[in-house]
Structure formats: structure tokens, C-alpha cells
Design an enzyme around this catalytic site. Structure first.
Site, PDB file in Angstrom:
ATOM      1  N   TRP A 102      17.947 -17.999 -44.374  1.00  0.00           N
ATOM      2  CA  TRP A 102      17.432 -18.324 -43.122  1.00  0.00           C
ATOM      3  C   TRP A 102      17.703 -19.316 -42.265  1.00  0.00           C
ATOM      4  O   TRP A 102      18.072 -19.272 -40.956  1.00  0.00           O
ATOM      5  CB  TRP A 102      15.871 -18.360 -43.290  1.00  0.00           C
ATOM      6  CG  TRP A 102      15.405 -17.295 -44.155  1.00  0.00           C
ATOM      7  CD1 TRP A 102      14.939 -17.105 -45.379  1.00  0.00           C
ATOM      8  CD2 TRP A 102      15.120 -15.893 -43.463  1.00  0.00           C
ATOM      9  NE1 TRP A 102      14.513 -15.808 -45.602  1.00  0.00           N
ATOM     10  CE2 TRP A 102      14.812 -15.113 -44.456  1.00  0.00           C
ATOM     11  CE3 TRP A 102      15.511 -15.634 -42.281  1.00  0.00           C
ATOM     12  CZ2 TRP A 102      14.510 -13.624 -44.230  1.00  0.00           C
ATOM     13  CZ3 TRP A 102      15.181 -14.033 -42.047  1.00  0.00           C
ATOM     14  CH2 TRP A 102      14.711 -13.185 -42.958  1.00  0.00           C
ATOM     15  N   ASP A 171      11.090 -24.721 -39.927  1.00  0.00           N
ATOM     16  CA  ASP A 171      10.732 -23.598 -40.457  1.00  0.00           C
ATOM     17  C   ASP A 171       9.993 -23.385 -41.746  1.00  0.00           C
ATOM     18  O   ASP A 171      10.520 -23.580 -42.836  1.00  0.00           O
ATOM     19  CB  ASP A 171      11.989 -22.600 -40.441  1.00  0.00           C
ATOM     20  CG  ASP A 171      11.687 -20.858 -40.918  1.00  0.00           C
ATOM     21  OD1 ASP A 171      10.720 -20.733 -41.121  1.00  0.00           O
ATOM     22  OD2 ASP A 171      12.694 -20.250 -40.999  1.00  0.00           O
ATOM     23  N   LYS A 195       3.836 -14.398 -44.724  1.00  0.00           N
ATOM     24  CA  LYS A 195       4.346 -14.882 -46.300  1.00  0.00           C
ATOM     25  C   LYS A 195       3.037 -15.501 -46.895  1.00  0.00           C
ATOM     26  O   LYS A 195       2.907 -15.172 -48.062  1.00  0.00           O
ATOM     27  CB  LYS A 195       5.551 -15.902 -46.175  1.00  0.00           C
ATOM     28  CG  LYS A 195       6.797 -15.357 -45.413  1.00  0.00           C
ATOM     29  CD  LYS A 195       7.610 -14.556 -46.425  1.00  0.00           C
ATOM     30  CE  LYS A 195       8.500 -13.928 -45.571  1.00  0.00           C
ATOM     31  NZ  LYS A 195       9.730 -14.802 -44.855  1.00  0.00           N
TER      32      LYS A 195
HETATM   33  C1  LIG Z   1      10.907 -14.236 -43.874  1.00  0.00           C
HETATM   34  C2  LIG Z   1      11.420 -15.514 -43.348  1.00  0.00           C
HETATM   35  C3  LIG Z   1      12.115 -15.513 -41.944  1.00  0.00           C
HETATM   36  C4  LIG Z   1      11.821 -14.389 -41.031  1.00  0.00           C
HETATM   37  O1  LIG Z   1      10.582 -13.954 -40.812  1.00  0.00           O
HETATM   38  P1  LIG Z   1      10.355 -12.737 -39.765  1.00  0.00           P
HETATM   39  O2  LIG Z   1       9.023 -13.123 -39.589  1.00  0.00           O
HETATM   40  O3  LIG Z   1      10.561 -11.617 -40.587  1.00  0.00           O
HETATM   41  O4  LIG Z   1      11.027 -12.797 -38.750  1.00  0.00           O
HETATM   42  C5  LIG Z   1      12.394 -16.761 -41.434  1.00  0.00           C
HETATM   43  N1  LIG Z   1      12.608 -17.967 -42.434  1.00  0.00           N
HETATM   44  C6  LIG Z   1      11.942 -17.956 -43.500  1.00  0.00           C
HETATM   45  C7  LIG Z   1      12.245 -19.141 -44.386  1.00  0.00           C
HETATM   46  C8  LIG Z   1      11.668 -16.665 -43.978  1.00  0.00           C
HETATM   47  O5  LIG Z   1      11.003 -16.776 -45.249  1.00  0.00           O
END
Ligand SMILES: *Cc1c(COP(=O)(O)O)cnc(C)c1O
Length: 360
Positions: A102, A171, A195
Site C-alpha cells: 500500500w 494511511d 476494513k
Molecule cells: C485496503 C487498503 C487500501 C485501499 O483501500 P481502498 O479503499 O480499496 O482504495 C489502502 N491502504 C491500505 C493500508 C489498505 O489496507
């Protein structure tokens, strides 16, 4: 039978919340229509919206000088919006910690936009650890340091806040609200809600108001954080169902003791699974540096790919699903997000013990 869903996203949501939504669904608060049919300007929806955003502030502990907004497009949209909004002005470089897939994707999108660089990478070590003290190197003119607090695919968690002269951008998609946020050193925190918090469709973003002083004036409104803040995230039609469910989930987290309560609960679930791995005499293995083991995504391997296939099959037959590792790394992964009941983690741990006894 309801599945024990260890999928990495969309996440499992507590049955009680789903049932609550179901009971309200066709006639929300006497409106004669469902939540997804209500006008986003109606008093009923406005109440849902305000409550969800105010709970986001309350549960996260966001200080008053931060805006809390929801933005369609998930975390990936934020990979673009962050450089677009923050790399105007004088300090124009975005620094990225690349501790997994990511972080690498976030850096890739920032590079398309402008000046961004890797300030630390764990790639040559196979993404098994986070940076040590003093390893992150920033160059002059760095506007922010972007970090991924939990790398979802590698199962690695940042345990120490990096030292950095530049403000941090986090993030937190895969461990949002399962750990405290270090507001004083931070300009922006975001996460795709699917998540830990809600059905997919948007990101929850906290941004320091003073960080938005140099947003370039040519940005379309939809890509400009200030528009979301000014319009209270209803500048256009928002993802109403996702926001409605996020409100329910945040209320639940508040009742569980907020971030501190969720942090304890998450660590406890992770302990159950890591214990089985560590006491398996190497039958199960986890490649991550122990200090940086994720609490929300536990990755593990079995001795052979044949054993992994049988493991996943047997698990599914027991109602334990979503355990296949990401296709880029293989193996197995158990995601232990906020919506997963502790009982599901306990079931998994006991299944793993049982499977090892029968197969090793
Ligand atoms: C799942 C995830 C993403 C991407 O998320 P989307 O909402 O599907 O764009 C980005 N960063 C991390 C750490 C993730 O776990």
C-alpha cells in the site's frame, strides 16, 4: 449459518448491527422509505449524517483544529488527493515510507502528480519490518511524511511513530481506531472505511485545517478537501448507506471503550492466533519481525502449499472463511478487524491447533 469472516476487506460487521439495519430498512424512522431512498437533504438523513461525523470526531479524539470528512473513492482516492492538495506552496516534496504494497501504491500515485520520493523502503527485506529509529531520511523541502500504520498484505504494523521534521500523513485503513492517533505530529489521517468501520464506498479523513493553506486553486471541487469541510461532506450526494452504517459501528466502538477498548480487544484477538502459530513447533510460521506483527492482519504459512489448500478447505467447511492470503504473497491471512467477534478469533485458534495435531 453465519460465517466467521476473516476477509481483509470488505470487513465483517457485527450481526447485531446488520439486524438493526434490517429492522429499520424499509421504513426508516417513520419516513415510509428506506435509508437509501431518503433525500440526502431530509431531516432524517441530516441527523444520521451529523451523528456519524460527530461520533468519528468523538471516538478518534480529533482536536478542534482538524476537520472530519468522508470522501467517496476509498483509500486509493486519497493516494491522489493528498499530493494534489498538499504539494502546492513552498515545500513541495512528499516523502513516503514504503513498508509494503500500500505504501508503494501511495508513492506511485504521488509520483504521477509531482515530486515524491521514498524515504525508507522495506522492499529488499521482503517487507518484513518497519523502519528503525533514525533510518528514515528526509530531503529539504519535504512537505509531509506519508506512513502506512499497518500494511494489510504483509501483516506488518508500525509500532513506533517515526521521527520526522515534516508533519505526518497516515494511511490507517487497516487499523483505523484500533490504536491512538498522534494528532500533535500529524496533518492528515485517512482510511478506507471497509476494513474496520463500514461497508465500502468512501474514506474517513481527518485533516488539519492549517495544512490546507496552499491548496492549488485549479483543483476541481470534488478533489479539494476544503470543499468537503465547507459542505460538511454533503456537497454532492454522499454514500448514504456507508455513512449510516459507520454511525452504528462508531457507536458500538464507543460502547466498547473507544479506541483504548478496541485496541485491547484487537490485541487480545491477535494474541490468540499468534500463540497458536508460536506454539506449533514451526508447523505454522509468520515471517514478520516480532516487534512489528500486525494486530489486525495475521499472516501465516503452513509447511507446504498442499497443506495450505487443505487447511483453507477444512476451515471453510467449519464456517471459517476469507483466510486465503493476498494473491501477491500467497499463504494464509486472518484479518481481525473491529467488526469481528472475539469468539470468531477463538474458534480460528482452536481450529488451527486441531488441524496441526491431525496433520503434523
Ligand atoms: C485496503 C487498503 C487500501 C485501499 O483501500 P481502498 O479503499 O480499496 O482504495 C489502502 N491502504 C491500505 C493500508 C489498505 O489496507
Amino acid at each position: 449459518m453465519r460465517a466467521h469472516n476473516f476477509g481483509a476487506g470488505p470487513c465483517t460487521l457485527p450481526l447485531a448491527l446488520l439486524e438493526e439495519a434490517q429492522a429499520e430498512f424499509t421504513d426508516y424512522a417513520g419516513s415510509g422509505m428506506s435509508v437509501v431512498e431518503l433525500s440526502h437533504r431530509s431531516p432524517q438523513y441530516t441527523a444520521i449524517h451529523r451523528e456519524a461525523l460527530s461520533l468519528a470526531r468523538e471516538v478518534s479524539g480529533a482536536p478542534d483544529d482538524f476537520d472530519a470528512v468522508v470522501i467517496p473513492g476509498g483509500a486509493t482516492m486519497q493516494f491522489a488527493m493528498i499530493p494534489l492538495n498538499l504539494l502546492g506552496g513552498e515545500r513541495r516534496r512528499g516523502a513516503y515510507v514504503v513498508a509494503g504494497t500500500w505504501g508503494r501504491l501511495a508513492l506511485g500515485d504521488a509520483r504521477r502528480h509531482g515530486k515524491a520520493y521514498s524515504a525508507w523502503s522495506g522492499e529488499e527485506h521482503g517487507f518484513r519490518k518497519m523502519p528503525e529509529k533514525g533510518e528514515i531520511e528526509l530531503t529539504p523541502g519535504t512537505r509531509y511524511l506519508h506512513v502506512t500504520s499497518n500494511e494489510t498484505i504483509g501483516g506488518i504494523r508500525m509500532t513506533e511513530i517515526p521521527e520526522s521534521e515534516a508533519p505526518l500523513v497516515w494511511d490507517m485503513s487497516s487499523d483505523f481506531l484500533t490504536r491512538p492517533i498522534h494528532w500533535d505530529r500529524t496533518d492528515l489521517v485517512y482510511g478506507g472505511v471497509q476494513k474496520n468501520l463500514a461497508p465500502a464506498g468512501m474514506a474517513l479523513v481527518f485533516v488539519r485545517r492549517s495544512a490546507l493553506r496552499d491548496v492549488p486553486s485549479h483543483l476541481p471541487r470534488f478533489l479539494d478537501y476544503r470543499w468537503y469541510a465547507e459542505k460538511d461532506s454533503v456537497g454532492n450526494t454522499p454514500p448514504v448507506f456507508s455513512i449510516y452504517m459507520m454511525g452504528k459501528m462508531l457507536k458500538l466502538i464507543r460502547n466498547l471503550g473507544g479506541v483504548a477498548g478496541l485496541e485491547r480487544r484487537t490485541a487480545e484477538k491477535a494474541r490468540m492466533v499468534y500463540r497458536v502459530i508460536d506454539e506449533s513447533n514451526g508447523y505454522y510460521s509468520n515471517p514478520v519481525d516480532r516487534r512489528h506483527r500486525s494486530h489486525t492482519n495475521v499472516v501465516f504459512r503452513l509447511p507446504t502449499s498442499g497443506a495450505e489448500e487443505r487447511f483453507l478447505e477444512r476451515a471453510a467447511a467449519m464456517g471459517l472463511v476469507g483466510l486465503k492470503g493476498h494473491k501477491s504473497v500467497g499463504g494464509c491471512r486472518a484479518s481481525l478487524y473491529a467488526g469481528l467477534e472475539s469468539e470468531s478469533a477463538a474458534r480460528l485458534a482452536s481450529f488451527m491447533e486441531d488441524f496441526r495435531t491431525k496433520n503434523s
